[in-house]
Design a protein around this motif. Structure first.
Motif, PDB file in Angstrom:
ATOM      1  N   HIS A 161      13.318  -1.320  -6.340  1.00 13.54           N
ATOM      2  CA  HIS A 161      13.328  -2.298  -6.081  1.00 13.54           C
ATOM      3  C   HIS A 161      15.340  -2.636  -7.117  1.00 13.54           C
ATOM      4  N   THR A 162      15.448  -3.823  -5.276  1.00 11.12           N
ATOM      5  CA  THR A 162      16.753  -3.805  -5.880  1.00 11.12           C
ATOM      6  C   THR A 162      16.497  -5.271  -6.464  1.00 11.12           C
ATOM      7  N   TYR A 163      15.980  -6.534  -6.176  1.00 11.20           N
ATOM      8  CA  TYR A 163      15.717  -7.753  -6.735  1.00 11.20           C
ATOM      9  C   TYR A 163      14.517  -7.574  -7.571  1.00 11.20           C
ATOM     10  N   ALA A 164      14.288  -9.361  -8.059  1.00  7.24           N
ATOM     11  CA  ALA A 164      12.421  -9.468  -8.347  1.00  7.24           C
ATOM     12  C   ALA A 164      12.010  -9.213  -8.297  1.00  7.24           C
ATOM     13  N   ILE A 165      10.913  -8.390  -8.708  1.00  2.00           N
ATOM     14  CA  ILE A 165       9.617  -7.964  -9.139  1.00  2.00           C
ATOM     15  C   ILE A 165       8.649  -9.394  -8.823  1.00  2.00           C
ATOM     16  N   ARG A 166       8.108  -9.385  -7.880  1.00  2.00           N
ATOM     17  CA  ARG A 166       7.105 -10.793  -8.297  1.00  2.00           C
ATOM     18  C   ARG A 166       5.599 -10.531  -8.292  1.00  2.00           C
ATOM     19  N   ARG A 167       5.378  -9.430  -8.060  1.00  2.00           N
ATOM     20  CA  ARG A 167       3.915  -9.541  -7.877  1.00  2.00           C
ATOM     21  C   ARG A 167       3.949  -7.507  -8.454  1.00  2.00           C
ATOM     22  N   VAL A 168       3.020  -7.791  -9.279  1.00  2.00           N
ATOM     23  CA  VAL A 168       1.892  -5.822  -8.944  1.00  2.00           C
ATOM     24  C   VAL A 168       0.662  -6.227  -9.656  1.00  2.00           C
ATOM     25  N   LYS A 169       0.172  -4.630  -8.993  1.00  2.00           N
ATOM     26  CA  LYS A 169      -1.399  -4.738  -8.427  1.00  2.00           C
ATOM     27  C   LYS A 169      -2.114  -3.438  -8.772  1.00  2.00           C
ATOM     28  N   PHE A 170      -3.178  -3.292  -9.361  1.00  4.44           N
ATOM     29  CA  PHE A 170      -3.125  -2.045  -9.346  1.00  4.44           C
ATOM     30  C   PHE A 170      -4.440  -2.033  -8.753  1.00  4.44           C
ATOM     31  N   SER A 171      -4.400  -0.463  -8.399  1.00  6.59           N
ATOM     32  CA  SER A 171      -5.228   0.036  -7.690  1.00  6.59           C
ATOM     33  C   SER A 171      -6.526   0.229  -8.245  1.00  6.59           C
ATOM     34  N   PRO A 172      -7.757  -0.201  -7.348  1.00  2.34           N
ATOM     35  CA  PRO A 172      -9.273  -0.361  -7.360  1.00  2.34           C
ATOM     36  C   PRO A 172      -9.388   1.535  -7.293  1.00  2.34           C
ATOM     37  N   PHE A 173      -8.826   2.190  -7.579  1.00  2.00           N
ATOM     38  CA  PHE A 173      -9.832   3.430  -6.289  1.00  2.00           C
ATOM     39  C   PHE A 173      -8.827   3.941  -7.135  1.00  2.00           C
ATOM     40  N   SER A 174      -8.000   4.031  -7.707  1.00  2.00           N
ATOM     41  CA  SER A 174      -6.835   5.880  -8.338  1.00  2.00           C
ATOM     42  C   SER A 174      -6.215   4.328  -9.891  1.00  2.00           C
ATOM     43  N   LYS A 175      -6.615   5.083 -11.339  1.00  5.80           N
ATOM     44  CA  LYS A 175      -6.396   5.134 -12.201  1.00  5.80           C
ATOM     45  C   LYS A 175      -4.848   4.574 -12.252  1.00  5.80           C
TER      46      LYS A 175
ATOM     47  N   PHE B 128      12.421  -7.434   0.074  1.00  5.63           N
ATOM     48  CA  PHE B 128      11.773  -7.643   1.034  1.00  5.63           C
ATOM     49  C   PHE B 128      10.396  -6.828   1.177  1.00  5.63           C
ATOM     50  N   THR B 129      10.409  -5.852  -0.224  1.00 11.03           N
ATOM     51  CA  THR B 129       9.716  -4.685   0.524  1.00 11.03           C
ATOM     52  C   THR B 129       8.027  -4.715  -1.162  1.00 11.03           C
ATOM     53  N   VAL B 130       7.799  -3.965  -0.328  1.00 14.95           N
ATOM     54  CA  VAL B 130       6.104  -3.587  -1.266  1.00 14.95           C
ATOM     55  C   VAL B 130       6.704  -2.170  -1.467  1.00 14.95           C
ATOM     56  N   ARG B 131       6.021  -1.654  -2.647  1.00 16.08           N
ATOM     57  CA  ARG B 131       6.307  -0.376  -2.841  1.00 16.08           C
ATOM     58  C   ARG B 131       5.255  -0.185  -3.970  1.00 16.08           C
ATOM     59  N   PHE B 132       4.700   1.458  -3.095  1.00 13.23           N
ATOM     60  CA  PHE B 132       3.401   2.192  -4.611  1.00 13.23           C
ATOM     61  C   PHE B 132       3.358   3.123  -4.859  1.00 13.23           C
ATOM     62  N   TRP B 133       3.259   3.140  -6.223  1.00 16.95           N
ATOM     63  CA  TRP B 133       3.287   3.787  -7.524  1.00 16.95           C
ATOM     64  C   TRP B 133       2.207   4.565  -7.246  1.00 16.95           C
ATOM     65  N   ASP B 134       2.889   6.133  -7.884  1.00 20.59           N
ATOM     66  CA  ASP B 134       2.093   6.237  -9.172  1.00 20.59           C
ATOM     67  C   ASP B 134       2.331   6.669 -10.437  1.00 20.59           C
ATOM     68  N   PHE B 135       2.481   6.410 -11.671  1.00 22.36           N
ATOM     69  CA  PHE B 135       2.903   6.289 -12.733  1.00 22.36           C
ATOM     70  C   PHE B 135       2.956   6.957 -13.566  1.00 22.36           C
TER      71      PHE B 135
ATOM     72  N   VAL C  56      -2.126   4.579  -9.871  1.00 26.54           N
ATOM     73  CA  VAL C  56      -1.891   3.848  -8.480  1.00 26.54           C
ATOM     74  C   VAL C  56      -1.487   2.283  -8.758  1.00 26.54           C
ATOM     75  N   LEU C  57      -0.458   1.910  -8.474  1.00 26.64           N
ATOM     76  CA  LEU C  57       0.063   0.193  -8.888  1.00 26.64           C
ATOM     77  C   LEU C  57       0.917   0.626  -7.190  1.00 26.64           C
ATOM     78  N   ALA C  58       1.095  -1.376  -7.097  1.00 26.65           N
ATOM     79  CA  ALA C  58       1.624  -1.769  -5.915  1.00 26.65           C
ATOM     80  C   ALA C  58       2.638  -2.714  -6.397  1.00 26.65           C
ATOM     81  N   SER C  59       3.833  -2.792  -6.162  1.00 22.88           N
ATOM     82  CA  SER C  59       4.315  -3.920  -6.603  1.00 22.88           C
ATOM     83  C   SER C  59       5.359  -4.905  -5.393  1.00 22.88           C
ATOM     84  N   CYS C  60       5.099  -6.109  -5.334  1.00 24.99           N
ATOM     85  CA  CYS C  60       6.113  -6.435  -3.942  1.00 24.99           C
ATOM     86  C   CYS C  60       7.535  -7.249  -5.351  1.00 24.99           C
ATOM     87  N   SER C  61       7.971  -7.686  -4.152  1.00 22.85           N
ATOM     88  CA  SER C  61       9.434  -7.873  -4.618  1.00 22.85           C
ATOM     89  C   SER C  61      10.470  -8.856  -3.507  1.00 22.85           C
ATOM     90  N   TYR C  62      11.537  -9.610  -4.371  1.00 19.73           N
ATOM     91  CA  TYR C  62      12.054 -10.305  -3.483  1.00 19.73           C
ATOM     92  C   TYR C  62      13.923  -9.540  -1.832  1.00 19.73           C
TER      93      TYR C  62
END
Length: 321
Positions: free
Chosen positions: A234-248, A258-265, A250-256
């Motif tokens: 992300h290139t600006y502040a991260i506004r919210r993070v959420k873990f997937s309820p279906f995968s141990k 303008f993007t939403v990113r999906f990750w597998d840590f 996987v999580l998502a993050s959204c940011s200032y």
């Protein structure tokens, strides 16, 4: 297929999918980017062709967060810029069932406990306190102090009764025990403001934090000297993070940015996908508990979007590994 709901003149701050009804979504929104004006609480329904408005209510100040009741499919709680929490009922068209105003500044976070056998609400405020309530909102059961900055995020543990986490402008993630009204753990997670935190749905020790420093950090609460992983992109502040309820992992993050990113840590590199479908800050984000890999988000561009990101629809992350 992406489905879009336009809420003209309302900037989205938070979305949450109903724990009872798979196609129902609540959105907390504010006029004038939340700086002035009133707020709107929207209840939306995904249809075959798009997204329909079920109910909307106006409030005298911006609404910054919303949570569905875990006990009653018709009831929601919202947090307002006037320091209030309001209890709303989709069967009641006019006023809130109740409003409680104990916080002295903006309520930026509300959450309804998910563990069985308890029915509690937690709120986090810019007044640097978190409060725990019973669902009648008659008066708070306890006020928790310890943060030295604004509280942006308060989230119940999905595993441990009477336990919630908070994230603050003071750069710490804190774990609280409601019974003793005490902070059990303070993690200096970032050297900048933390706007969001979330618990892994499969491991009571794993949490994520999203910060103004543009990073998401994944933490193991048993050893907080360093994060399990630091997710960069992300290139600006991260506004919210959420873990997937279906995968141990996987999580998502959204940011200032303008993007939403999906990750597998657990992967290297951890970034699965970047979704760029908003033209303003993306503030609200949730996974659907009922429909695997469906995501809902909302933005200051006056839209709520329901979609399944390509990286998850492939089925590679559909099981809890």
């Amino acid at each position: 297929m992406e489905k879009v709901f336009r809420c003209a003149g309302r900037h989205g701050y938070a979305v949450e999918v109903s724990p009872f009804l798979p196609r129902r979504v609540a959105c907390a929104a504010a006029q004038h980017y939340g700086i002035a004006g009133c707020g709107t609480l929207l209840v939306l329904e995904e249809t075959e062709t798009g997204v329909a408005l079920v109910r909307s209510w106006q409030w005298g100040d911006g609404l910054f967060d919303v949570a569905w009741s875990e006990a009653n499919e018709h009831v929601l709680v919202a947090g307002g810029g006037d320091g209030s929490l309001q209890l709303w009922d989709t069967a009641n068209h006019s006023a809130p069932l109740r409003a409680a105003k104990e916080h002295t500044q903006e309520v930026y976070s509300v959450d309804w406990s998910q563990t069985r056998g308890e029915n509690l609400i937690v709120s986090g405020s810019w007044d640097q306190t978190a409060k725990v309530w019973d669902p009648s909102l008659s008066q708070s059961l306890s006020t928790l102090r310890g943060h030295e900055g604004v509280i942006y995020s308060t989230v119940w543990s999905p595993h441990i009764p009477g336990c919630f986490a908070s994230a603050s402008g003071d750069g710490t993630l804190r774990i609280w025990d409601v019974k003793s009204a005490a902070c059990r753990l303070a993690v200096p997670a970032h050297k900048a403001e933390i706007l969001s935190c979330d618990w892994c749905k499969y491991d009571q020790n794993i949490m994520a934090t999203g910060s103004v420093d543009c990073s998401v950090c994944v933490w193991d609460l048993r050893n907080v000297r360093q994060p399990v992983n630091q997710l960069l992109g992300h290139t600006y502040a991260i506004r919210r993070v959420k873990f997937s309820p279906f995968s141990k992992t996987v999580l998502a993050s959204c940011s200032y940015d303008f993007t939403v990113r999906f990750w597998d840590f657990s992967m290297n590199p951890p970034l699965l996908e970047t979704v760029e479908h908003h033209s303003e800050f993306v503030c609200g984000l949730d996974f659907n508990l009922h429909i695997p890999n469906q995501v809902v988000d909302c933005s200051w561009d006056e839209t709520v979007k329901i979609y399944t990101p390509a990286c998850l629809s492939a089925g590679t992350h559909s099981t809890a590994r």
